[in-house]
Scaffold this active site. Structure first.
Site, short mmCIF file in Angstrom:
data_model
loop_
_atom_site.label_atom_id
_atom_site.label_comp_id
_atom_site.label_asym_id
_atom_site.label_seq_id
_atom_site.Cartn_x
_atom_site.Cartn_y
_atom_site.Cartn_z
NE ARG A 239 -4.61 -1.23 1.48
CZ ARG A 239 -5.61 -1.26 2.23
NH1 ARG A 239 -5.71 -1.14 3.41
NH2 ARG A 239 -6.70 -1.60 1.37
CD GLN B 211 -2.86 6.37 -3.35
OE1 GLN B 211 -3.07 7.58 -4.22
NE2 GLN B 211 -2.42 6.93 -2.02
CG ASP C 105 -4.98 -0.69 -2.54
OD1 ASP C 105 -5.24 -2.00 -2.45
OD2 ASP C 105 -4.61 -0.02 -1.70
CB SER D 281 -7.88 0.95 -1.52
OG SER D 281 -7.05 0.97 -0.65
CE1 TYR E 3 -4.08 -4.02 4.85
CE2 TYR E 3 -1.72 -3.66 4.61
CZ TYR E 3 -3.10 -3.95 3.96
OH TYR E 3 -2.78 -4.37 2.77
#
Length: 382
Positions: free
Chosen positions: A126, A131, A134, A137, A234
């Protein structure tokens, strides 16, 4: 290169790994694309839409996978011994499989034995660079939205405050547990629907994020909570002492709530129990607990993964599995773009195929197997 898009056969899976939009772009890279018949139907995409985008619609898995150099899936291919066709044996040796694989040591060993070069997209680091590809997400964002919508549908009173000639109906009190991607979207959605929203999370950065969305923060803070986040963003597993103090504060708040949305996950571990039986017993009849973490066992002690349950005191608990697949058209659209971005990031125009350098941090994060060998450090022997 031939690229195959597989139909998903696992229970509760309605997504697809490519859309007509991404098929056009995959073809523009120099691929021929074969989509297994019926792959997009559950996401509202008929076979004709893939044909119009330039794809071949193959009658079955074997035909789609024949001579394929790249295979796109949402979930891991079925293997021998699982219910359904042995999809893994149909994938050509040396093909690149890109999917969310839910890998464990045994499944990684099977992929290596099959000679498949497997990229597990859920293991993507991450980072800022990652991004746009991902998958966790993009899918969690939709899960948070869907959880609030389904919670509102199950709730037997109004969500916003309603002022009528017959009297006023108060706004629903909503508590979101976990302020990651799913939780933040749940907060925003509940606020848009007119609820009075509060949220809790153990990570230090979460408090300001919660407040920035207009929700109030509920939680215990100490020195341990200041280090409650991994470098990858996380939540860490917390001590029993911290969890006990956190539970005291949450328990005091939860009895006042109409809707509780649970989103807390710890990477690679069972979801923590945040809502105990006693907390559920303190809730009013008709209240709703929505547990997005049900695939990892659930944040609520009374969650039945895959089911809708009603407790003796009349609390509804929604423990559906695979929340992103409950909004499949949008989830497929975002997931397909994530996979397209991954491939285009590493696409070599000269050879018309992906070049995946082993030293790249993203490649190192996702590649489980290569050339018949297990290469990911989490699963490699020794």
């Amino acid at each position: 290169m031939r690229l195959a898009v597989m139909k998903e056969r696992r229970a509760d899976e309605a997504r697809v790994a490519a859309t007509p939009e991404t098929v056009k772009k995959l073809i523009a890279l120099g691929n021929t694309v074969a989509v297994e018949a019926g792959a997009g139907l559950a996401s509202g995409i008929p076979d004709a839409a893939y044909r119009e985008a330039g794809a071949e619609v193959a009658p079955d898995a074997a035909a789609a996978l024949s001579d394929a150099g790249i295979v796109l899936k949402v979930r891991a291919p079925l293997a021998a011994g699982e219910e359904g066709p042995d999809e893994l044996s149909l994938i050509p040796r040396g093909a690149l499989l890109v999917a969310t694989l839910g890998a464990d040591k045994d499944s990684v060993a099977r992929l290596a034995a099959a000679g498949v070069d497997a990229a597990a997209m859920e293991m993507l680091p991450r980072t800022t660079r990652a991004q746009s590809m991902d998958v966790l997400s993009s899918q969690a964002n939709l899960a948070g939205y869907r959880a609030v919508i389904e919670g509102a549908a199950a709730f037997d009173r109004a969500f916003p405050m309603l002022m009528t000639a017959a009297g006023t109906i108060p706004a629903a009190n909503v508590l979101v547990m976990g302020a990651g991607v799913a939780g933040l979207q749940a907060i925003a959605t509940a606020r848009r629907l007119g609820g009075r929203v509060s949220a809790t999370d153990v990570r230090p950065a979460a408090k300001e994020e919660i407040k920035s969305l207009g929700a109030s923060f509920v939680g215990y803070e100490d020195e341990e909570s200041k280090a409650a986040q991994t470098a990858g963003g996380y939540a860490k597993a917390m001590s029993a002492e911290f969890l006990a103090k956190q539970a005291e504060i949450v328990a005091a708040a939860i009895g006042k709530m109409d809707i509780v949305v649970c989103t807390a996950l710890v990477q690679g571990r069972r979801a923590p129990i945040l809502v105990t039986e006693a907390m559920v017993a303190s809730m009013k009849p008709g209240s709703v607990v929505v547990d997005i973490a049900s695939d990892a066992g659930g944040n609520c002690a009374l969650t039945r993964p895959g089911e809708r349950a009603v407790t003796e005191n009349g609390v509804i608990i929604l423990g559906w599995r695979n929340w992103p697949a409950r909004i499949p058209a949008a989830a497929s659209s975002l997931y397909a773009r994530n996979l397209l971005t991954f491939l285009t990031t590493f696409w070599d125009k000269d050879s018309s195929k992906p070049a995946l350098p082993a030293e790249d941090d993203l490649v190192r994060g996702v590649m489980l197997t290569r050339g018949g060998q297990v290469v990911h450090p989490n699963f490699a022997a020794g």
